[in-house]
Design a protein around this motif. Sequence first.
Motif, PDB file in Angstrom:
ATOM      1  N   ALA A 159       0.840  -1.195   0.000  1.00 34.14           N
ATOM      2  CA  ALA A 159       0.000   0.000   0.000  1.00 34.14           C
ATOM      3  C   ALA A 159       0.874   1.244   0.000  1.00 34.14           C
ATOM      4  CB  ALA A 159      -0.927   0.017   1.216  1.00 34.14           C
ATOM      5  N   ALA A 160       0.642   2.126  -0.968  1.00 33.96           N
ATOM      6  CA  ALA A 160       1.382   3.389  -1.029  1.00 33.96           C
ATOM      7  C   ALA A 160       0.844   4.366   0.001  1.00 33.96           C
ATOM      8  CB  ALA A 160       1.278   3.976  -2.431  1.00 33.96           C
ATOM      9  N   LEU A 161       1.753   5.165   0.574  1.00 39.96           N
ATOM     10  CA  LEU A 161       1.375   6.166   1.565  1.00 39.96           C
ATOM     11  C   LEU A 161       1.449   7.553   0.948  1.00 39.96           C
ATOM     12  CD1 LEU A 161       3.320   4.769   4.663  1.00 39.96           C
ATOM     13  CD2 LEU A 161       0.916   4.414   4.058  1.00 39.96           C
ATOM     14  N   PRO A 162       0.681   8.505   1.478  1.00 36.15           N
ATOM     15  CA  PRO A 162       0.722   9.866   0.939  1.00 36.15           C
ATOM     16  C   PRO A 162       2.108  10.485   1.089  1.00 36.15           C
ATOM     17  CG  PRO A 162      -1.200   9.544   2.354  1.00 36.15           C
ATOM     18  CD  PRO A 162      -0.331   8.354   2.548  1.00 36.15           C
ATOM     19  N   GLN A 163       2.509  11.230   0.072  1.00 36.04           N
ATOM     20  CA  GLN A 163       3.804  11.914   0.112  1.00 36.04           C
ATOM     21  C   GLN A 163       3.799  12.973   1.210  1.00 36.04           C
ATOM     22  OE1 GLN A 163       6.718  11.750  -1.245  1.00 36.04           O
ATOM     23  NE2 GLN A 163       6.643  10.815  -3.287  1.00 36.04           N
ATOM     24  N   GLY A 164       4.909  13.040   1.949  1.00 38.09           N
ATOM     25  CA  GLY A 164       5.045  14.065   2.971  1.00 38.09           C
ATOM     26  C   GLY A 164       4.361  13.761   4.278  1.00 38.09           C
ATOM     27  N   GLY A 165       3.744  12.596   4.403  1.00 39.06           N
ATOM     28  CA  GLY A 165       3.077  12.255   5.649  1.00 39.06           C
ATOM     29  C   GLY A 165       4.059  11.783   6.710  1.00 39.06           C
ATOM     30  N   SER A 166       3.568  11.670   7.930  1.00 40.44           N
ATOM     31  CA  SER A 166       4.418  11.199   9.025  1.00 40.44           C
ATOM     32  C   SER A 166       4.622   9.694   8.900  1.00 40.44           C
ATOM     33  CB  SER A 166       3.770  11.527  10.373  1.00 40.44           C
ATOM     34  OG  SER A 166       2.485  10.937  10.471  1.00 40.44           O
ATOM     35  N   GLU A 167       5.650   9.186   9.561  1.00 41.20           N
ATOM     36  CA  GLU A 167       5.924   7.756   9.513  1.00 41.20           C
ATOM     37  C   GLU A 167       4.806   6.988  10.210  1.00 41.20           C
ATOM     38  OE1 GLU A 167       9.740   6.639  10.880  1.00 41.20           O
ATOM     39  OE2 GLU A 167      10.836   7.809   9.375  1.00 41.20           O
ATOM     40  N   PRO A 168       4.352   5.911   9.596  1.00 36.87           N
ATOM     41  CA  PRO A 168       3.222   5.174  10.177  1.00 36.87           C
ATOM     42  C   PRO A 168       3.657   4.276  11.329  1.00 36.87           C
ATOM     43  CG  PRO A 168       3.976   4.075   8.209  1.00 36.87           C
ATOM     44  CD  PRO A 168       4.808   5.324   8.323  1.00 36.87           C
ATOM     45  N   THR A 169       2.697   3.844  12.085  1.00 39.26           N
ATOM     46  CA  THR A 169       2.906   2.815  13.095  1.00 39.26           C
ATOM     47  C   THR A 169       2.610   1.454  12.477  1.00 39.26           C
ATOM     48  OG1 THR A 169       0.614   2.925  13.852  1.00 39.26           O
ATOM     49  CG2 THR A 169       2.199   4.425  14.901  1.00 39.26           C
ATOM     50  N   ALA A 170       2.914   0.415  13.244  1.00 41.95           N
ATOM     51  CA  ALA A 170       2.589  -0.921  12.749  1.00 41.95           C
ATOM     52  C   ALA A 170       1.093  -1.076  12.523  1.00 41.95           C
ATOM     53  CB  ALA A 170       3.088  -1.973  13.745  1.00 41.95           C
ATOM     54  N   ALA A 171       0.286  -0.498  13.422  1.00 44.41           N
ATOM     55  CA  ALA A 171      -1.166  -0.616  13.297  1.00 44.41           C
ATOM     56  C   ALA A 171      -1.686   0.114  12.068  1.00 44.41           C
ATOM     57  CB  ALA A 171      -1.841  -0.088  14.559  1.00 44.41           C
ATOM     58  N   SER A 172      -1.225   1.356  11.860  1.00 38.55           N
ATOM     59  CA  SER A 172      -1.709   2.113  10.702  1.00 38.55           C
ATOM     60  C   SER A 172      -1.211   1.514   9.394  1.00 38.55           C
ATOM     61  CB  SER A 172      -1.280   3.582  10.823  1.00 38.55           C
ATOM     62  OG  SER A 172       0.140   3.712  10.844  1.00 38.55           O
ATOM     63  N   CYS A 173      -0.016   0.906   9.416  1.00 40.53           N
ATOM     64  CA  CYS A 173       0.506   0.256   8.212  1.00 40.53           C
ATOM     65  C   CYS A 173      -0.352  -0.960   7.858  1.00 40.53           C
ATOM     66  CB  CYS A 173       1.954  -0.170   8.452  1.00 40.53           C
ATOM     67  SG  CYS A 173       3.131   0.530   7.275  1.00 40.53           S
ATOM     68  N   ALA A 174      -0.653  -1.777   8.840  1.00 40.49           N
ATOM     69  CA  ALA A 174      -1.482  -2.952   8.581  1.00 40.49           C
ATOM     70  C   ALA A 174      -2.868  -2.544   8.107  1.00 40.49           C
ATOM     71  CB  ALA A 174      -1.580  -3.801   9.848  1.00 40.49           C
ATOM     72  N   GLU A 175      -3.390  -1.464   8.659  1.00 34.49           N
ATOM     73  CA  GLU A 175      -4.710  -0.982   8.247  1.00 34.49           C
ATOM     74  C   GLU A 175      -4.682  -0.486   6.807  1.00 34.49           C
ATOM     75  OE1 GLU A 175      -8.175   2.148   9.774  1.00 34.49           O
ATOM     76  OE2 GLU A 175      -6.190   2.129  10.700  1.00 34.49           O
ATOM     77  N   ALA A 176      -3.591   0.202   6.421  1.00 31.82           N
ATOM     78  CA  ALA A 176      -3.475   0.697   5.052  1.00 31.82           C
ATOM     79  C   ALA A 176      -3.475  -0.448   4.048  1.00 31.82           C
ATOM     80  CB  ALA A 176      -2.200   1.530   4.909  1.00 31.82           C
ATOM     81  N   VAL A 177      -2.768  -1.528   4.366  1.00 31.45           N
ATOM     82  CA  VAL A 177      -2.731  -2.677   3.460  1.00 31.45           C
ATOM     83  C   VAL A 177      -4.099  -3.355   3.409  1.00 31.45           C
ATOM     84  CG1 VAL A 177      -1.694  -4.928   3.028  1.00 31.45           C
ATOM     85  CG2 VAL A 177      -0.263  -3.028   3.795  1.00 31.45           C
ATOM     86  N   CYS A 195       3.737   0.624   2.794  1.00 30.45           N
ATOM     87  CA  CYS A 195       3.528  -0.383   3.829  1.00 30.45           C
ATOM     88  C   CYS A 195       3.362  -1.730   3.149  1.00 30.45           C
ATOM     89  CB  CYS A 195       2.288  -0.069   4.661  1.00 30.45           C
ATOM     90  SG  CYS A 195       2.487   1.351   5.765  1.00 30.45           S
ATOM     91  N   ALA A 196       3.800  -2.795   3.836  1.00 33.46           N
ATOM     92  CA  ALA A 196       3.711  -4.126   3.263  1.00 33.46           C
ATOM     93  C   ALA A 196       3.471  -5.147   4.362  1.00 33.46           C
ATOM     94  CB  ALA A 196       4.989  -4.481   2.499  1.00 33.46           C
ATOM     95  N   ILE A 197       2.830  -6.239   3.986  1.00 32.83           N
ATOM     96  CA  ILE A 197       2.686  -7.405   4.849  1.00 32.83           C
ATOM     97  C   ILE A 197       3.533  -8.511   4.248  1.00 32.83           C
ATOM     98  CG2 ILE A 197       1.109  -9.096   5.847  1.00 32.83           C
ATOM     99  CD1 ILE A 197       0.731  -6.298   6.926  1.00 32.83           C
ATOM    100  N   THR A 198       4.430  -9.082   5.037  1.00 31.15           N
ATOM    101  CA  THR A 198       5.375 -10.069   4.523  1.00 31.15           C
ATOM    102  C   THR A 198       4.714 -11.441   4.371  1.00 31.15           C
ATOM    103  OG1 THR A 198       6.144 -10.833   6.685  1.00 31.15           O
ATOM    104  CG2 THR A 198       7.160  -8.830   5.804  1.00 31.15           C
ATOM    105  N   ASN A 199       5.458 -12.351   3.772  1.00 35.78           N
ATOM    106  CA  ASN A 199       4.963 -13.710   3.595  1.00 35.78           C
ATOM    107  C   ASN A 199       4.648 -14.402   4.913  1.00 35.78           C
ATOM    108  OD1 ASN A 199       5.217 -13.566   0.776  1.00 35.78           O
ATOM    109  ND2 ASN A 199       7.347 -14.258   0.837  1.00 35.78           N
ATOM    110  N   GLU A 200       5.388 -14.033   5.964  1.00 31.71           N
ATOM    111  CA  GLU A 200       5.184 -14.658   7.273  1.00 31.71           C
ATOM    112  C   GLU A 200       4.248 -13.856   8.168  1.00 31.71           C
ATOM    113  OE1 GLU A 200       8.943 -15.568   9.071  1.00 31.71           O
ATOM    114  OE2 GLU A 200       9.670 -16.708   7.339  1.00 31.71           O
ATOM    115  N   GLY A 201       3.627 -12.795   7.629  1.00 26.24           N
ATOM    116  CA  GLY A 201       2.633 -12.043   8.375  1.00 26.24           C
ATOM    117  C   GLY A 201       3.154 -10.848   9.137  1.00 26.24           C
TER     118      GLY A 201
END
Length: 230
Positions: A159-177, A195-201
């Motif tokens: 999932a691509a994140l908006p340019q110039g935004g703050s660094e995400p947390t693990a929770a917001s990254c998982a939600e974006a995906v 943000c990405a979800i790996t093969n192992e979760g």
Amino acid sequence: MTNQPGNQGAYGYPPPPPPHPSQPRWAWWVVGIAIPLIGIFVTIAVSGSDSDSNSKNSSTSTSTTAGTQAQQNPPESGRSASSPPGPGGQTTGGRPSGGQPPPVLFGPGTVTVDPSSRYVDLDTKPPLVGPSNKAADIVFLYTFAKPELVTVGSTPTLAALPQGGSEPTAASCAEAVAKRGTYLAGELAQGSGFCAITNEGRTAYFRLIGPPAGEAPVRLEVTVWDIPGS
């Protein structure tokens, strides 16, 4: 003695009354059939009334029992039956069931890819970069004037994140995906974040810290969160 016609009978006695007509035989058949039928109808009506009463009493008893059990066994607070914990106690959103953020497996740290080593495995510490897609999560394709980024196997875990935004947390990254996951990163530029979800979760975040151009190496700043309890 002289009898007056029409008033007295012979010897001065009044005339006998006219005989009553006898009941026809079919009337007795009707009476004999009707009485048993009435008895049957009354029995059925009484039985139906008793059955309805028993059914209502049973329903009331069942409702009362269910309500009592619900009061005696309230649901656990802070946990929904529709959102059970995932593997390792992790719930949706990249956050463990205890409410604490997951531990960091790697990062933030720098990872470099180039045309000879363009596959990245984000489940290792540090992320493994190599020429093979074995266990890799993402790959940079050097086919056109600028490299392209896709997931290995075209899984919708990026999932691509908006340019110039703050660094995400693990929770917001998982939600974006979860909301807009895809396999293709789209246009790449310096500062592009994903943000990405790996093969192992595991949940990962990375951004380009150098401009992608031609066959020049691409530098990434990467953070990977581990699975709690692993």
